[in-house]
Design an enzyme around this catalytic site. Structure first.
Site, PDB file in Angstrom:
ATOM      1  N   ARG A   1       0.846  -1.189   0.000  1.00  0.00           N
ATOM      2  CA  ARG A   1       0.000   0.000   0.000  1.00  0.00           C
ATOM      3  C   ARG A   1       0.886   1.246   0.000  1.00  0.00           C
ATOM      4  O   ARG A   1       1.668   1.446   0.936  1.00  0.00           O
ATOM      5  CB  ARG A   1      -0.914  -0.015   1.234  1.00  0.00           C
ATOM      6  CG  ARG A   1      -1.767   1.212   1.320  1.00  0.00           C
ATOM      7  CD  ARG A   1      -2.707   1.248   2.513  1.00  0.00           C
ATOM      8  NE  ARG A   1      -3.242   2.598   2.551  1.00  0.00           N
ATOM      9  CZ  ARG A   1      -3.451   3.299   3.650  1.00  0.00           C
ATOM     10  NH1 ARG A   1      -3.253   2.771   4.841  1.00  0.00           N
ATOM     11  NH2 ARG A   1      -3.894   4.533   3.572  1.00  0.00           N
TER      12      ARG A   1
ATOM     13  N   HIS B   1      -2.800  11.002   1.262  1.00  0.00           N
ATOM     14  CA  HIS B   1      -2.395  10.662   2.625  1.00  0.00           C
ATOM     15  C   HIS B   1      -1.802  11.931   3.248  1.00  0.00           C
ATOM     16  O   HIS B   1      -0.602  12.016   3.493  1.00  0.00           O
ATOM     17  CB  HIS B   1      -1.402   9.493   2.595  1.00  0.00           C
ATOM     18  CG  HIS B   1      -1.208   8.796   3.913  1.00  0.00           C
ATOM     19  ND1 HIS B   1      -1.382   7.444   4.078  1.00  0.00           N
ATOM     20  CD2 HIS B   1      -0.838   9.269   5.123  1.00  0.00           C
ATOM     21  CE1 HIS B   1      -1.123   7.100   5.338  1.00  0.00           C
ATOM     22  NE2 HIS B   1      -0.781   8.195   5.991  1.00  0.00           N
TER      23      HIS B   1
ATOM     24  N   GLU C   1      -7.576   8.174   6.518  1.00  0.00           N
ATOM     25  CA  GLU C   1      -7.901   8.617   7.874  1.00  0.00           C
ATOM     26  C   GLU C   1      -8.395  10.062   7.949  1.00  0.00           C
ATOM     27  O   GLU C   1      -7.732  10.928   8.538  1.00  0.00           O
ATOM     28  CB  GLU C   1      -6.666   8.446   8.773  1.00  0.00           C
ATOM     29  CG  GLU C   1      -6.229   7.002   8.903  1.00  0.00           C
ATOM     30  CD  GLU C   1      -4.992   6.831   9.782  1.00  0.00           C
ATOM     31  OE1 GLU C   1      -4.363   7.832  10.142  1.00  0.00           O
ATOM     32  OE2 GLU C   1      -4.665   5.676  10.102  1.00  0.00           O
TER      33      GLU C   1
ATOM     34  N   TYR D   1      -4.824   0.675  15.702  1.00  0.00           N
ATOM     35  CA  TYR D   1      -3.634   0.702  16.563  1.00  0.00           C
ATOM     36  C   TYR D   1      -3.958   0.414  18.023  1.00  0.00           C
ATOM     37  O   TYR D   1      -3.203  -0.246  18.710  1.00  0.00           O
ATOM     38  CB  TYR D   1      -2.925   2.068  16.452  1.00  0.00           C
ATOM     39  CG  TYR D   1      -2.305   2.253  15.087  1.00  0.00           C
ATOM     40  CD1 TYR D   1      -1.015   1.806  14.826  1.00  0.00           C
ATOM     41  CD2 TYR D   1      -3.035   2.813  14.047  1.00  0.00           C
ATOM     42  CE1 TYR D   1      -0.453   1.922  13.565  1.00  0.00           C
ATOM     43  CE2 TYR D   1      -2.485   2.939  12.765  1.00  0.00           C
ATOM     44  CZ  TYR D   1      -1.199   2.485  12.534  1.00  0.00           C
ATOM     45  OH  TYR D   1      -0.654   2.588  11.288  1.00  0.00           O
TER      46      TYR D   1
ATOM     47  N   GLU E   1      -3.917  -0.773   7.937  1.00  0.00           N
ATOM     48  CA  GLU E   1      -2.751  -0.410   8.758  1.00  0.00           C
ATOM     49  C   GLU E   1      -2.885  -1.078  10.117  1.00  0.00           C
ATOM     50  O   GLU E   1      -3.975  -1.095  10.693  1.00  0.00           O
ATOM     51  CB  GLU E   1      -2.672   1.109   9.021  1.00  0.00           C
ATOM     52  CG  GLU E   1      -2.212   1.939   7.860  1.00  0.00           C
ATOM     53  CD  GLU E   1      -2.108   3.426   8.212  1.00  0.00           C
ATOM     54  OE1 GLU E   1      -1.877   3.768   9.394  1.00  0.00           O
ATOM     55  OE2 GLU E   1      -2.278   4.245   7.294  1.00  0.00           O
TER      56      GLU E   1
HETATM   57  O1  IFM Z   1       2.166   6.949  10.534  1.00  0.00           O
HETATM   58  C1  IFM Z   1       0.789   6.995  10.655  1.00  0.00           C
HETATM   59  C2  IFM Z   1       0.141   6.899   9.285  1.00  0.00           C
HETATM   60  O2  IFM Z   1       0.571   7.886   8.423  1.00  0.00           O
HETATM   61  C3  IFM Z   1      -1.368   7.032   9.425  1.00  0.00           C
HETATM   62  N1  IFM Z   1      -1.866   6.093  10.395  1.00  0.00           N
HETATM   63  C4  IFM Z   1      -1.230   6.031  11.675  1.00  0.00           C
HETATM   64  C5  IFM Z   1       0.278   5.865  11.496  1.00  0.00           C
HETATM   65  C6  IFM Z   1       0.965   5.797  12.871  1.00  0.00           C
HETATM   66  O3  IFM Z   1       0.745   6.945  13.590  1.00  0.00           O
END
Ligand code: IFM
Length: 455
Positions: free
Chosen positions: A74, A118, A164, A293, A351
């Site tokens: 990705r 992004h 995001e 996360y 992610e």
């Molecule tokens: O590094 C970031 C990414 O760019 C977007 N999602 C969260 C990651 C970790 O903070």
């Protein structure tokens, strides 16, 4: 414990500004993160001028992806590399870079998944129009995305419009800790609104384009929101928190409007969608792209903000270097909540990963058993979600290699591969070798699942 389906897509993810470097060459225009990191206090002295220098090392990096056995990668395109001023003439050298990258991936048998945006808005659009707050931005974004669809869409079958949107609004417009560094809540909701419109317009353009035979979505970050107790007030507060977080962007992109609880509680802060926008938004995700996360515990807090809730600390849990509690089973709950609320969409974790306090040996090798534990436990939780009935089709580790963690500069390392930011030397970490084994085996070994913790 369950396993993963056949043909599961094992990948890793990155983003343009975090790895590319080459920010002032071959016609690339400036972006808002270049400007933000120029501010002395914003990115702990770091900038994206070199980052991992991926712009000059893409062959080497694809070779590393091959060594990991990645099935998919990705990446994101830098808008200002393709259109230096955000609109107007295309910078062919910039577009050629992504063309070479996509070709290199295909030649290596690695499926590209391309994110159009992004976070790196061209500076000109911020300066001339006020960025995403401007009502014309969605259309301008769709025009840019179409340049990518036209040039790369014959080889790219998986697309994300925007990464995001919650983070863009929260970091960039509520708290001013991300570019463009603004703290203005009403403006933030307008920006969120235009991000959604931009996603819808770009998705519609993709589907109408000659190359539009693949799948398109937007990446939603989220986690589970567990109630602090069985009390009805806490249970309801936790559900409100979920809808106000992941639902803020996923509801409009699937159902055409914000969750009712947001409309009720936020009132005029949320703009209305026109009839046409609602139609374009409805069903605009071909798949759920979920970034995970951590997760929170929520309790009801009458009078506290529009949602009347608060986050309860989880001091007993281990935390990553981002100070985020490690909650593997939160991934399972998040996947289940999302696939129940937005049924019949295939799901991809786009992610998941952890910043850890890596200690390299003299050769640059990192024996990151803590990251392996994080990834293992999250994959075990993802396989639990599969057993629960979630149509999970792929998983992308964040991130391929250590890179620029936005306003935290190079101080946080999430990579499967170490990048020495002095020499730019890449060294596969223990977690990278471990992930390569997982990919080869098509999942976790049963012995590994048994060692997983449950949170
Ligand atoms: O590094 C970031 C990414 O760019 C977007 N999602 C969260 C990651 C970790 O903070």
């Amino acid at each position: 414990m369950g396993t993963f389906p056949n043909n599961f897509i094992w990948g890793a993810a990155t983003a343009a500004y975090q790895i590319e470097g080459g920010s002032r060459i071959d016609g690339r225009g400036a972006c808002i993160w270049d400007d933000f990191c120029d501010g002395p206090d914003n990115c702990v002295g770091a900038t994206g001028e070199v980052a991992c220098d991926h712009y000059h090392r893409l062959e080497e990096d694809i070779e590393l992806m091959k060594q990991l056995g990645l099935k998919a990668y990705r990446l994101s395109a830098s808008w200002s590399r393709v259109l230096p001023d955000g609109r107007g003439p295309v910078n062919q050298a910039g577009l050629d870079f992504y063309d070479r990258l996509v070709d290199g991936l295909k030649d290596a048998g690695i499926e590209p998944l391309v994110t159009a945006y992004h976070w790196d808005l061209p500076s000109t659009l911020q300066k001339e129009l006020g960025g995403w707050a401007h009502a014309d931005l969605p259309q301008i974004f769709a025009d840019y995305a179409s340049v990518l669809f036209d040039r790369l869409g014959d080889r790219v079958a998986y697309w994300l419009t925007i990464n995001e949107p919650w983070c863009i609004v929260d970091g960039g417009y509520f708290h001013g800790i991300h570019a463009p560094g603004i703290s203005d809540v009403p403006l933030g909701y307008r920006v969120g609104h235009n991000l959604l419109r931009g996603h819808a317009y770009a998705a519609a353009r993709y589907r109408a384009s000659i190359n539009g035979t693949g799948q398109i979505s937007l990446a939603i970050n989220g986690g589970s929101r567990r109630p602090a107790s069985d009390e009805v007030a806490d249970v309801e507060a936790a559900e409100r928190a979920m809808q106000n977080f992941a639902g803020w962007f996923a509801d409009p992109a699937h159902y055409g409007d914000y969750p009712a609880v947001m409309r009720q509680r936020l009132g005029d802060l949320l703009p209305d969608f026109s009839t046409e926008d609602r139609l374009l938004l409805t069903g605009s995700m071909d798949y759920l792209a979920l970034n995970y996360y951590t997760s929170d515990v929520i309790q009801s807090a009458p009078g506290n903000g529009a949602m009347e809730l608060e986050v309860v600390a989880q001091p007993k849990l281990e935390h990553t270097e981002m100070d985020w509690p490690i909650v593997p089973q939160g991934l399972r709950r998040f996947l289940c909540w999302m696939s129940k609320r937005y049924p019949s969409l295939p799901v991809y974790v786009t992610e998941n990963g952890a910043a850890m306090a890596d200690v390299p040996d003299e050769a640059g090798y990192v024996d990151d058993q803590d990251r392996i534990a994080y990834l293992r436990d999250h994959l075990a939780a993802a396989s639990d979600a599969v057993a629960d009935g979630v149509d999970l089709r792929g998983y992308f580790a964040w991130t391929l290699m250590d890179n620029l963690e936005w306003s935290l500069g190079f101080s946080k390392r999430f990579g499967l591969i170490r990048c020495d930011f002095g020499t730019l030397k890449r060294t596969i970490k223990a977690s990278g070798h471990w992930y390569a084994n997982v990919i080869r085996a098509g999942g976790l070994e049963p012995t590994e699942i048994e060692t997983g913790v449950v949170q």
